[in-house]
Design an enzyme around this catalytic site. Sequence first.
Site, PDB file in Angstrom:
ATOM      1  N   ASP A  49     -12.304  21.727   6.870  1.00 23.53           N
ATOM      2  CA  ASP A  49     -12.410  20.263   6.790  1.00 23.53           C
ATOM      3  C   ASP A  49     -11.021  19.637   6.620  1.00 23.53           C
ATOM      4  O   ASP A  49     -10.888  18.408   6.609  1.00 23.53           O
ATOM      5  CB  ASP A  49     -13.393  19.823   5.691  1.00 23.53           C
ATOM      6  CG  ASP A  49     -12.954  20.239   4.305  1.00 23.53           C
ATOM      7  OD1 ASP A  49     -11.968  20.999   4.186  1.00 23.53           O
ATOM      8  OD2 ASP A  49     -13.604  19.809   3.331  1.00 23.53           O
ATOM      9  N   SER A  50      -9.979  20.475   6.541  1.00 22.93           N
ATOM     10  CA  SER A  50      -8.601  19.966   6.603  1.00 22.93           C
ATOM     11  C   SER A  50      -8.389  19.210   7.906  1.00 22.93           C
ATOM     12  O   SER A  50      -7.430  18.456   8.047  1.00 22.93           O
ATOM     13  CB  SER A  50      -7.596  21.121   6.490  1.00 22.93           C
ATOM     14  OG  SER A  50      -7.911  22.150   7.412  1.00 22.93           O
ATOM     15  N   ASP A  88     -16.488  24.894   7.822  1.00 18.78           N
ATOM     16  CA  ASP A  88     -16.553  24.281   6.492  1.00 18.78           C
ATOM     17  C   ASP A  88     -17.702  23.285   6.386  1.00 18.78           C
ATOM     18  O   ASP A  88     -17.911  22.477   7.306  1.00 18.78           O
ATOM     19  CB  ASP A  88     -15.255  23.485   6.256  1.00 18.78           C
ATOM     20  CG  ASP A  88     -14.421  24.037   5.130  1.00 18.78           C
ATOM     21  OD1 ASP A  88     -14.934  24.812   4.308  1.00 18.78           O
ATOM     22  OD2 ASP A  88     -13.221  23.682   5.096  1.00 18.78           O
ATOM     23  N   LYS A 118     -18.529  27.804   5.074  1.00 17.17           N
ATOM     24  CA  LYS A 118     -17.768  27.868   3.819  1.00 17.17           C
ATOM     25  C   LYS A 118     -18.111  26.644   2.989  1.00 17.17           C
ATOM     26  O   LYS A 118     -18.276  25.556   3.548  1.00 17.17           O
ATOM     27  CB  LYS A 118     -16.266  27.921   4.093  1.00 17.17           C
ATOM     28  CG  LYS A 118     -15.437  27.885   2.804  1.00 17.17           C
ATOM     29  CD  LYS A 118     -13.991  28.276   3.018  1.00 17.17           C
ATOM     30  CE  LYS A 118     -13.092  27.161   3.477  1.00 17.17           C
ATOM     31  NZ  LYS A 118     -13.045  25.991   2.574  1.00 17.17           N
ATOM     32  N   GLU A 120     -17.213  24.774  -1.083  1.00 18.02           N
ATOM     33  CA  GLU A 120     -16.336  24.788  -2.253  1.00 18.02           C
ATOM     34  C   GLU A 120     -17.145  24.823  -3.540  1.00 18.02           C
ATOM     35  O   GLU A 120     -18.213  24.192  -3.620  1.00 18.02           O
ATOM     36  CB  GLU A 120     -15.432  23.547  -2.251  1.00 18.02           C
ATOM     37  CG  GLU A 120     -14.451  23.534  -1.091  1.00 18.02           C
ATOM     38  CD  GLU A 120     -13.461  22.370  -1.142  1.00 18.02           C
ATOM     39  OE1 GLU A 120     -13.444  21.620  -2.147  1.00 18.02           O
ATOM     40  OE2 GLU A 120     -12.717  22.218  -0.149  1.00 18.02           O
ATOM     41  N   GLU A 187      -7.596  29.333  -3.556  1.00 22.53           N
ATOM     42  CA  GLU A 187      -6.561  28.368  -3.121  1.00 22.53           C
ATOM     43  C   GLU A 187      -5.697  27.903  -4.282  1.00 22.53           C
ATOM     44  O   GLU A 187      -6.208  27.552  -5.360  1.00 22.53           O
ATOM     45  CB  GLU A 187      -7.220  27.146  -2.443  1.00 22.53           C
ATOM     46  CG  GLU A 187      -6.145  26.125  -2.013  1.00 22.53           C
ATOM     47  CD  GLU A 187      -6.601  25.080  -1.017  1.00 22.53           C
ATOM     48  OE1 GLU A 187      -7.751  25.147  -0.548  1.00 22.53           O
ATOM     49  OE2 GLU A 187      -5.772  24.189  -0.719  1.00 22.53           O
TER      50      GLU A 187
HETATM   51  O1  KIV Z   1     -10.096  23.097   5.106  1.00 23.77           O
HETATM   52  C1  KIV Z   1      -9.342  24.079   5.177  1.00 23.77           C
HETATM   53  O2  KIV Z   1      -8.525  24.210   6.090  1.00 23.77           O
HETATM   54  C2  KIV Z   1      -9.459  25.084   4.128  1.00 23.77           C
HETATM   55  C3  KIV Z   1      -8.370  26.097   4.029  1.00 23.77           C
HETATM   56  C4  KIV Z   1      -7.176  25.462   3.483  1.00 23.77           C
HETATM   57  C5  KIV Z   1      -8.780  27.302   3.264  1.00 23.77           C
HETATM   58  O3  KIV Z   1     -10.366  25.055   3.356  1.00 23.77           O
END
Ligand code: KIV
Length: 275
Positions: A49-50, A88, A118, A120, A187
């Site tokens: 989600d970056s 994510d 993924k 969090e 992280e």
């Molecule tokens: O969103 C993302 O790119 C991430 C990584 C930094 C692990 O969660």
Amino acid sequence: MSVQAEQKRLTAPDIRARKGGEPIVSLTSYHAHTARLVDKYCDVILVGDSLGMVMHGFETTVPVTLDMMILQGHAVMRGSNHALVVVDMPFGSYEASKEQAFMNAARVLKETGCGAIKLEGGKRMAETIAFLTERGIPVMAHVGLTPQAINALGSFRAQGRDPADWGPFEDDARAVSDAGAFSVVLEAMAEPLAARITKKIPIPTIGIGASPVCDGQILVLEDMLGLSPRAPKFVKRFGELGPSIERAIAAYAGEVRARTFPGPDHVYAAKPKNT
Ligand code: KIV
């Protein structure tokens, strides 16, 4: 089923089995063309989600939606055929209940074809992780600095610098592992804490600003390529694409203004049909 297609892609169980073995190489990707390059060298591609910050210029990952993740997840699947693609779950798509998490994670798997999601959170997400994994959704967990919690944390600073604070981080890592996650991202976490967690839990740890001892490493592709204007301390720039892209754009602009581009090689000559 009569005929089984040859299984080329790595799966969540393949990654789970790499605990203590050959390092798991992971990078983010959000597009088909970068996925094609990343896929040649990586075991895991994370559609992180970056992308909210990298592609859309948001200050945080909080505004990212499920539809944005699905669109880019699908693009990455089209561009890759070897790595495990993990998508994510964005903020607000899984925290309200385990049922909400299942419905949205199932949508991600169905609509992108990816192999895992993924999310969090540590202890507080354990029940949800168990619910998803028992129902066929492989989960990569993410503890330490959890960027979706930025409004509660106040800043993106490293976690667990004081050994007196290590207990809750260790509990989080243990909880997601016990709940059935096939791996966990650590992280921005003090190095000795990440090393200690890696030794203690039976699932692979994937570090980002964590420890070389982790079972794998991940970085945001644009950060390590030198394309992001600001990158965290833990990023090593393996390339400097920013200046080289800028040089190419400046050269293009110059040639368009001078009318030297397009040249004879970049245009189509007339070709009458009956010659
Ligand atoms: O969103 C993302 O790119 C991430 C990584 C930094 C692990 O969660």
